[in-house]
Design a protein around this motif. Structure first.
Motif, PDB file in Angstrom:
ATOM      1  N   ARG A 393     123.615  55.416 150.489  1.00 53.87           N
ATOM      2  CA  ARG A 393     124.458  56.363 151.228  1.00 53.87           C
ATOM      3  C   ARG A 393     125.809  56.502 150.537  1.00 53.87           C
ATOM      4  N   HIS A 394     126.395  55.373 150.123  1.00 55.22           N
ATOM      5  CA  HIS A 394     127.677  55.436 149.406  1.00 55.22           C
ATOM      6  C   HIS A 394     127.529  56.215 148.109  1.00 55.22           C
ATOM      7  N   GLN A 395     126.422  55.937 147.407  1.00 57.03           N
ATOM      8  CA  GLN A 395     126.192  56.623 146.132  1.00 57.03           C
ATOM      9  C   GLN A 395     126.081  58.126 146.347  1.00 57.03           C
ATOM     10  N   ALA A 396     125.367  58.510 147.385  1.00 58.97           N
ATOM     11  CA  ALA A 396     125.200  59.938 147.664  1.00 58.97           C
ATOM     12  C   ALA A 396     126.548  60.577 148.007  1.00 58.97           C
ATOM     13  N   ALA A 397     127.359  59.851 148.798  1.00 63.15           N
ATOM     14  CA  ALA A 397     128.675  60.399 149.161  1.00 63.15           C
ATOM     15  C   ALA A 397     129.555  60.524 147.931  1.00 63.15           C
ATOM     16  N   MET A 398     129.484  59.533 147.030  1.00 63.54           N
ATOM     17  CA  MET A 398     130.303  59.604 145.812  1.00 63.54           C
ATOM     18  C   MET A 398     129.853  60.765 144.931  1.00 63.54           C
ATOM     19  N   ASN A 399     128.529  60.969 144.851  1.00 60.45           N
ATOM     20  CA  ASN A 399     128.040  62.089 144.041  1.00 60.45           C
ATOM     21  C   ASN A 399     128.488  63.421 144.634  1.00 60.45           C
TER      22      ASN A 399
ATOM     23  N   ARG B 221     129.036  43.495 143.187  1.00 61.76           N
ATOM     24  CA  ARG B 221     128.152  44.662 143.082  1.00 61.76           C
ATOM     25  C   ARG B 221     128.721  45.849 143.833  1.00 61.76           C
ATOM     26  N   LEU B 222     129.329  45.577 144.972  1.00 66.37           N
ATOM     27  CA  LEU B 222     129.936  46.667 145.737  1.00 66.37           C
ATOM     28  C   LEU B 222     131.080  47.300 144.935  1.00 66.37           C
ATOM     29  N   GLY B 223     131.858  46.430 144.274  1.00 70.70           N
ATOM     30  CA  GLY B 223     132.944  46.959 143.440  1.00 70.70           C
ATOM     31  C   GLY B 223     132.413  47.819 142.307  1.00 70.70           C
ATOM     32  N   LEU B 224     131.330  47.367 141.678  1.00 65.67           N
ATOM     33  CA  LEU B 224     130.725  48.149 140.597  1.00 65.67           C
ATOM     34  C   LEU B 224     130.212  49.486 141.107  1.00 65.67           C
TER      35      LEU B 224
END
Lengths: 440, 230
Positions: A393-399, B221-224
């Motif tokens: 979810r974080h990755q999708a929001a960052m993208n 990992r969260l930071g990365l």
């Protein structure tokens, strides 16, 4: 460790010079006090001298005799060099060795300089003398009539103007900190250093009037007084560095230079400076070299502007600096991407973002993969995949945020400076974003 | 879903036949008979079957384009008149009937034009995908905005009087608000935070090397992830 055999090294100085420092590197040249010459500098001079000291000591008569080597008495220092064994490459004008940088008339004889001029396809209007001056750093020659300070300041203004203009029109939604990072990526000292290196510019071991004018000259001991940044000196700069005071972006825009760095921060580099005299390079000397090479790139750009005009300088900057590839997607770092995206959607009056699981595999396994998309209404804003739902979810929001920030009107966006050419089409306003989503 | 190597049939030949997967729909000619499905395509149409890859962030989604962008004008018609038919089954676990490729529909769709990666070109509406952090389409927690100034003062008084009994969780349950709201409104009395911190430190000191390393790695990992390095 093997002992370094300096006497086996060849030098890059066109003239062979030697002092009485031949025996040991700690002994100074005759007529020069110990305080003024550093051991490292002596070693540098020493590397271009005799291969075998016994030869020189055994045959000192060549200097006294009025034989075929009488011409070498041109040099005002009769320092005992065996000129039979090491003939000089060119005749130096009088007192050249006492000057801090090569005299301008020697620029016409330098092959390196002519090669650099041809390699960069510089116009005929840019004379070799100016190119030679662009290679003299302020740390080598303090006289502003002979070093590249003025040219470098003009050059850095031009480079920063063109890069900032291009970034603003090409990526109109970049946040200010990413803008600073992109500026540094295109026009920062590290980049300009690499540009100068890629042009094949080499540096002299130590500056001096006898050095080939085609070599970049800077001092490895001290920083020259060159202006390469424009901003205000902060009174609280020490506290910002040591006590981690807030160094926010709004104040950076007002006070700091074009990369968001503080102006003239005195580092405690006394120890490194002291070690620079004895070591063959440390962090401090590398910083000095980077600064000198970057100033050289700026100075050549400034010289081109002075002699060939605005359009030549602009196309030079486009060809050598803006043509470099910088992956803008790597510049981003987020703290709370989902919150930032919610704020963006609220500001732009989109439907609130919803994360949805698009596909998954191996939920019960050791290596699951989840693909999560973020939707606003019917539109997908971004997609990300990770090994757990929250990371995806974080990755999708960052993208999604990156695709907002990296919006570009197109590769052939017109720039305001293109209006200065003759017969330019009427200007259409460039797209300007309303501002940042969150304050940093 | 099934682990490989598990036999569900009496013989290996039957198992192999049962696990056989047909070719992708785009490899089958649109005019071919059902018996033709397993064979090579005969028609001379272009096969568009790109491998799955992450969408590039440099492709700006339609919604993020400014109003005067030419791409927005070009895509507007397809956005407005796109047919979005909700899928009959859940897309995550397709039933065997829907999983079998239907050559006519898939080939006509894919051979026309490459789909826009930012739009769900499959024709499945976004609502058919399960939303994260929601139960039956409703968010797990919805702020009610029901607390008054008196309530907040009462909350602060309770927290100041006895921070151990009136913990953040207790207050959140009692006043029917979130823990974050309690933390925003109240401040623990002086000394309480130090006590909690000391307890936490003591707990952490009891951790062995494995647990400690696992926690540290998780944080790294969260930071990365947030730096875009993962």
């Amino acid at each position: 460790m093997k002992r370094l055999r300096f006497d086996r090294w060849t030098g890059q100085l066109p003239l062979t010079r030697a002092g009485s420092a031949l025996g040991s590197t700690s002994m100074p040249r005759p007529g020069v006090s110990v305080a003024t010459i550093s051991p490292r500098c002596t070693a540098v001079r020493y590397q271009s001298t005799l291969q075998n000291t016994s030869v020189w000591q055994g045959n000192p008569t060549t200097l006294e005799s009025d034989g075929p080597y009488e011409q070498y008495k041109l040099y005002e220092e009769d320092d005992g060099t065996d000129h039979e064994r090491f003939p000089p490459l060119e005749e130096l004008p009088e007192k050249a060795t006492t000057l801090p940088s090569p005299p301008p008339e020697r620029a016409l004889q330098s092959a390196k300089l002519a090669a650099l001029h041809a390699r960069l396809s510089l116009p005929e209007r840019l004379p070799l003398q100016t190119l030679a001056r662009a290679l003299v750093d302020a740390s080598a020659d303090e006289d502003a009539r002979f070093n590249n300070t003025n040219l470098a300041f003009v050059g850095q203004s031009l480079i920063h103007y063109h890069v900032a203009e291009w970034l603003m029109c090409r990526y109109p939604r970049l946040p200010m900190d990413i803008m600073y990072a992109a500026m540094r990526g295109y026009a920062g000292p590290a980049t300009l250093h690499q540009v100068a290196r890629s042009w094949g510019i080499e540096h002299a071991a130590a500056p001096g009037g006898e050095v080939d004018p085609g070599l970049l000259q800077f001092s490895q001991q001290r920083v020259g007084d060159s202006i390469t940044a424009f901003g205000y000196r902060r009174t609280e700069s020490k506290a910002v560095q040591k006590l981690r005071w807030r160094h926010g972006l709004s104040s950076r825009v007002v006070f700091d230079d074009d990369f968001g760095d503080m102006i003239d921060v005195e580092d405690s580099r006394a120890e490194l400076m002291a070690r620079a005299n004895t070591e063959w390079g440390n962090e401090y000397t590398r910083a000095l070299a980077e600064r000198a090479f970057a100033n050289c790139t700026r100075a050549i750009t400034g010289a081109l502007y002075a002699h060939a005009g605005r359009e030549a300088a602009a196309s030079f900057i486009k060809a050598h600096i803006l043509s470099r590839t910088l992956n803008m997607t790597y510049l981003f770092a987020f703290k709370k991407p989902t919150r930032e995206l919610s704020l963006l959607c609220a500001r732009e009056e989109f439907e609130p973002p919803v994360a949805r699981l698009l596909s998954e595999t191996g939920r019960a396994s050791r290596t699951p993969v989840f693909v999560v998309g973020i939707f606003s209404g019917k539109d997908k804003l971004g997609e990300g995949q990770a090994a757990n739902l929250n990371s995806a979810r974080h990755q999708a929001a960052m993208n999604a945020l990156k695709s907002w920030y990296l919006y570009s009107p197109g590769e052939d966006t017109r720039l305001p400076s293109e209006m200065l050419t003759e017969g330019a089409k009427p200007w259409e306003p460039a797209y300007i974003d309303i501002g940042e989503i969150i304050s940093r | 879903m099934l682990p490989s190597g598990v036999r569900h049939k009496a013989t290996s030949a039957r198992t192999r036949r049962a696990l056989r997967i047909g070719p992708h729909g785009s490899f089958i000619s649109p005019d071919g008979s059902p018996a033709d499905r397993a064979t090579r395509p005969t028609a001379d149409h272009i096969i568009y079957n790109p491998p799955a890859s992450a969408a590039s962030v440099l492709h700006t989604p339609f919604k993020f384009l400014p109003t005067n962008d030419p791409r927005r004008r070009a895509n507007l018609a397809s956005e407005l008149f796109s047919v979005s038919h909700p899928a009959s089954a859940s897309p995550l676990r397709p039933s065997p009937a829907s999983a079998a490729p239907t050559p006519t529909s898939s080939t006509t769709e894919t051979s026309q034009a490459p789909p826009d990666p930012t739009v769900t070109s499959t024709g499945i509406s976004p609502e058919s995908f399960p939303a994260l952090g929601k139960r039956n389409g409703e968010p797990l927690y919805k702020p009610q905005h029901h607390l008054t100034k008196e309530d907040i003062e009462e909350m602060r008084r309770l927290r100041t009087e006895d921070p151990v009994t009136n913990s953040v969780l207790t207050l959140a349950k009692r006043f029917k608000c979130s823990k974050l709201f309690v933390l925003m409104v109240c401040q623990a009395p002086r000394g309480h935070k130090e006590k909690i911190d000391a307890q936490l430190t003591a707990t952490k000191e009891r951790w062995g090397p494995r647990r400690r390393a696992a926690r540290e790695e998780r944080a790294a990992r969260l930071g990365l992830l947030f730096n875009g390095q993962l």
